[in-house]
Design an enzyme around this catalytic site. Structure first.
Site, PDB file in Angstrom:
ATOM      1  N   SER A  80      16.967  10.016   3.129  1.00 49.03           N
ATOM      2  CA  SER A  80      15.502   9.945   3.244  1.00 49.03           C
ATOM      3  C   SER A  80      14.941   8.554   3.034  1.00 49.03           C
ATOM      4  O   SER A  80      13.724   8.390   2.919  1.00 49.03           O
ATOM      5  CB  SER A  80      14.829  10.868   2.217  1.00 49.03           C
ATOM      6  OG  SER A  80      15.252  12.176   2.397  1.00 49.03           O
ATOM      7  N   THR A 182      12.792  10.253  -1.277  1.00 48.50           N
ATOM      8  CA  THR A 182      11.975   9.035  -1.355  1.00 48.50           C
ATOM      9  C   THR A 182      12.113   8.397  -2.723  1.00 48.50           C
ATOM     10  O   THR A 182      12.008   9.078  -3.738  1.00 48.50           O
ATOM     11  CB  THR A 182      10.491   9.418  -1.137  1.00 48.50           C
ATOM     12  OG1 THR A 182      10.356   9.912   0.184  1.00 48.50           O
ATOM     13  CG2 THR A 182       9.573   8.229  -1.360  1.00 48.50           C
ATOM     14  N   THR A 200      10.696   4.987   1.946  1.00 50.87           N
ATOM     15  CA  THR A 200      11.139   6.271   2.513  1.00 50.87           C
ATOM     16  C   THR A 200      11.345   6.158   4.016  1.00 50.87           C
ATOM     17  O   THR A 200      10.782   5.269   4.670  1.00 50.87           O
ATOM     18  CB  THR A 200      10.073   7.363   2.242  1.00 50.87           C
ATOM     19  OG1 THR A 200      10.603   8.648   2.569  1.00 50.87           O
ATOM     20  CG2 THR A 200       8.811   7.141   3.045  1.00 50.87           C
ATOM     21  N   ARG A 210       4.203   9.341  12.995  1.00 53.25           N
ATOM     22  CA  ARG A 210       3.747   9.901  11.718  1.00 53.25           C
ATOM     23  C   ARG A 210       3.961   8.906  10.577  1.00 53.25           C
ATOM     24  O   ARG A 210       5.003   8.289  10.440  1.00 53.25           O
ATOM     25  CB  ARG A 210       4.525  11.181  11.437  1.00 53.25           C
ATOM     26  CG  ARG A 210       4.096  11.943  10.171  1.00 53.25           C
ATOM     27  CD  ARG A 210       4.981  11.666   9.006  1.00 53.25           C
ATOM     28  NE  ARG A 210       4.656  12.505   7.842  1.00 53.25           N
ATOM     29  CZ  ARG A 210       5.144  12.300   6.641  1.00 53.25           C
ATOM     30  NH1 ARG A 210       5.974  11.313   6.405  1.00 53.25           N
ATOM     31  NH2 ARG A 210       4.814  13.096   5.634  1.00 53.25           N
ATOM     32  N   VAL A 211       2.926   8.761   9.765  1.00 48.37           N
ATOM     33  CA  VAL A 211       3.029   7.946   8.541  1.00 48.37           C
ATOM     34  C   VAL A 211       2.715   8.865   7.376  1.00 48.37           C
ATOM     35  O   VAL A 211       1.765   9.644   7.429  1.00 48.37           O
ATOM     36  CB  VAL A 211       2.025   6.769   8.600  1.00 48.37           C
ATOM     37  CG1 VAL A 211       1.969   6.039   7.260  1.00 48.37           C
ATOM     38  CG2 VAL A 211       2.419   5.797   9.715  1.00 48.37           C
ATOM     39  N   GLY A 212       3.513   8.777   6.337  1.00 48.12           N
ATOM     40  CA  GLY A 212       3.298   9.636   5.169  1.00 48.12           C
ATOM     41  C   GLY A 212       2.519   8.922   4.080  1.00 48.12           C
ATOM     42  O   GLY A 212       1.853   7.904   4.293  1.00 48.12           O
ATOM     43  N   ASP A 213       2.615   9.463   2.879  1.00 44.29           N
ATOM     44  CA  ASP A 213       1.895   8.909   1.724  1.00 44.29           C
ATOM     45  C   ASP A 213       2.544   7.650   1.171  1.00 44.29           C
ATOM     46  O   ASP A 213       1.877   6.812   0.542  1.00 44.29           O
ATOM     47  CB  ASP A 213       1.862   9.950   0.600  1.00 44.29           C
ATOM     48  CG  ASP A 213       3.286  10.305   0.145  1.00 44.29           C
ATOM     49  OD1 ASP A 213       4.071  10.786   0.995  1.00 44.29           O
ATOM     50  OD2 ASP A 213       3.629  10.060  -1.026  1.00 44.29           O
ATOM     51  N   THR A 233       6.415  11.761  -4.595  1.00 41.16           N
ATOM     52  CA  THR A 233       7.366  12.188  -3.574  1.00 41.16           C
ATOM     53  C   THR A 233       6.973  13.607  -3.153  1.00 41.16           C
ATOM     54  O   THR A 233       6.266  14.289  -3.887  1.00 41.16           O
ATOM     55  CB  THR A 233       8.813  12.146  -4.096  1.00 41.16           C
ATOM     56  OG1 THR A 233       9.703  12.569  -3.055  1.00 41.16           O
ATOM     57  CG2 THR A 233       9.032  13.049  -5.299  1.00 41.16           C
ATOM     58  N   GLY A 234       7.433  14.018  -1.987  1.00 40.66           N
ATOM     59  CA  GLY A 234       7.101  15.366  -1.528  1.00 40.66           C
ATOM     60  C   GLY A 234       6.324  15.337  -0.233  1.00 40.66           C
ATOM     61  O   GLY A 234       6.352  14.326   0.484  1.00 40.66           O
ATOM     62  N   GLY A 236       3.999  14.449   2.181  1.00 40.10           N
ATOM     63  CA  GLY A 236       3.044  13.351   2.234  1.00 40.10           C
ATOM     64  C   GLY A 236       1.651  13.761   2.675  1.00 40.10           C
ATOM     65  O   GLY A 236       0.658  13.186   2.231  1.00 40.10           O
TER      66      GLY A 236
HETATM   67  N1  ASP Z   1       6.504  11.660   0.630  1.00 36.71           N
HETATM   68  C1  ASP Z   1       7.400  11.384   1.730  1.00 36.71           C
HETATM   69  C2  ASP Z   1       6.654  11.515   3.019  1.00 36.71           C
HETATM   70  O1  ASP Z   1       5.861  12.427   3.156  1.00 36.71           O
HETATM   71  C3  ASP Z   1       8.586  12.280   1.790  1.00 36.71           C
HETATM   72  C4  ASP Z   1       9.346  12.503   0.534  1.00 36.71           C
HETATM   73  O2  ASP Z   1       8.933  12.159  -0.552  1.00 36.71           O
HETATM   74  O3  ASP Z   1      10.410  13.056   0.666  1.00 36.71           O
HETATM   75  O4  ASP Z   1       6.917  10.746   3.914  1.00 36.71           O
END
Ligand code: ASP
Length: 319
Positions: A80, A182, A200, A210-213, A233-234, A236
């Protein structure tokens, strides 16, 4: 790196009296010797690298964090982050990362391709550009100008996983703890300064673009050297909609312990969204050297190091 399934449970002692008023119903946890380094998941190797750097040079806070995070980015077995990260639904690996220092400076890259050390590019954005976020081809062009080399980030394992996934091609973010690796790292050095970083490859098989948090200041990472730092993490998408790490730091400013602030930020998510199918893990440290973490689902762990030890802690959860 420790297998997270084999983590040691850590039962911290109550040490010292917190200077901040704690709103938590649980005891706060305080490091015994600094530097204090905490990372999402069982990133013990990254913590140890940062710890060793800080023990040699306490003021090189960002170098220590960068080197620690780089080790995960370079690990092909971490699927990841960086090299070996799972691709998007077109088979391409795209990276998000950010870094924030004790002075409130920040740098970030989103949708970066073919460069292993995304956090190092984010640091260059902070140090060598007038901007905070560079994205996509612009981020890659900037990285090339800064001397970064481009390389294929797919490994045999991630390529095979993608080929297998493509047969059905159903996108479903997994709440499963094994799908979120992450690295978010937040550190307090001996001098009492705070900084952090996050890196990440995002959710596997995501839509291209796509862009996450993780690269967004206030969502994946926030540092306020007066108060504390937090990283996430998690899933996003919910972290982004909740500005979770900014909220955690603001809650600590109001007197919440790190544990309590993380829990409260997750309860805010719970108020608006159906949380049964998603995972978010938050970790935080404050200016007093207290730290904590909380998750929505059980199974989230985080790594904590001080000057002598490194532990993997089984996070509390709201479900
Ligand atoms: N937070 C990350 C995202 O959404 C993914 C992760 O933490 O596994 O890109």
């Amino acid at each position: 790196m420790l297998n997270r399934r084999k983590f040691n449970k850590y039962f911290p002692a109550l040490l010292g009296t917190p200077l901040l008023l704690s709103c938590d119903d649980k005891p706060t946890v305080q490091s015994t010797s600094e530097p204090l380094i905490i990372s999402t998941w069982a990133n013990t190797n990254a913590n140890t690298i940062a710890q060793q750097h800080l023990l040699k040079n306490d003021s090189a806070l960002l170098d220590a964090i960068e080197k620690g995070v780089n080790s995960v980015e370079e690990d092909p077995n971490d699927t990841s982050v960086g090299y070996g990260g799972m691709p998007d639904n077109s088979g391409e690996v795209t990276l998000d990362a950010c870094i924030m220092d004790k002075n409130g400076n920040a740098g970030s890259v989103t949708y970066l391709k073919n460069i292993i050390n995304a956090v190092s590019v984010a640091r260059k954005v902070m140090d060598n550009s007038p901007h905070v976020i560079l994205s996509g081809e612009g981020a890659n062009r900037f990285a090339r100008e800064q001397g970064f080399e481009e390389t294929d980030l797919l490994t045999d394992v991630s390529r095979t996983a993608y080929e297998k996934w493509k047969k059905k091609a159903i996108y479903k973010p997994e709440i499963n703890i094994e799908r979120h690796d992450t690295i978010g790292m937040i550190v307090k050095n001996k001098s009492g300064d705070l900084s952090g970083a996050c890196s990440t490859s995002g959710l596997q098989f995501k839509t291209p673009g796509r862009v996450g948090d993780s690269p967004i200041i206030g969502s994946g990472l926030y540092v306020d050297n007066e108060v504390g730092a937090a990283t996430a993490t998690g899933l996003g998408e919910v972290i982004l909609k909740s500005c979770s790490t900014f909220l955690v730091v603001e809650l600590m400013r109001q007197g919440h312990s790190p544990d309590s602030a993380c829990k409260e930020a997750l309860l805010r998510i719970k108020k608006k969204y159906d949380i049964n199918d998603l995972q978010v893990g938050l970790i935080a440290i404050n200016k007093n050297g207290e730290y904590g973490g909380y998750a929505i689902q059980p199974g989230f762990v985080y790594a904590v190091s001080d000057a002598e030890t490194t532990q993997v802690i089984d996070s509390k959860s709201i479900l």
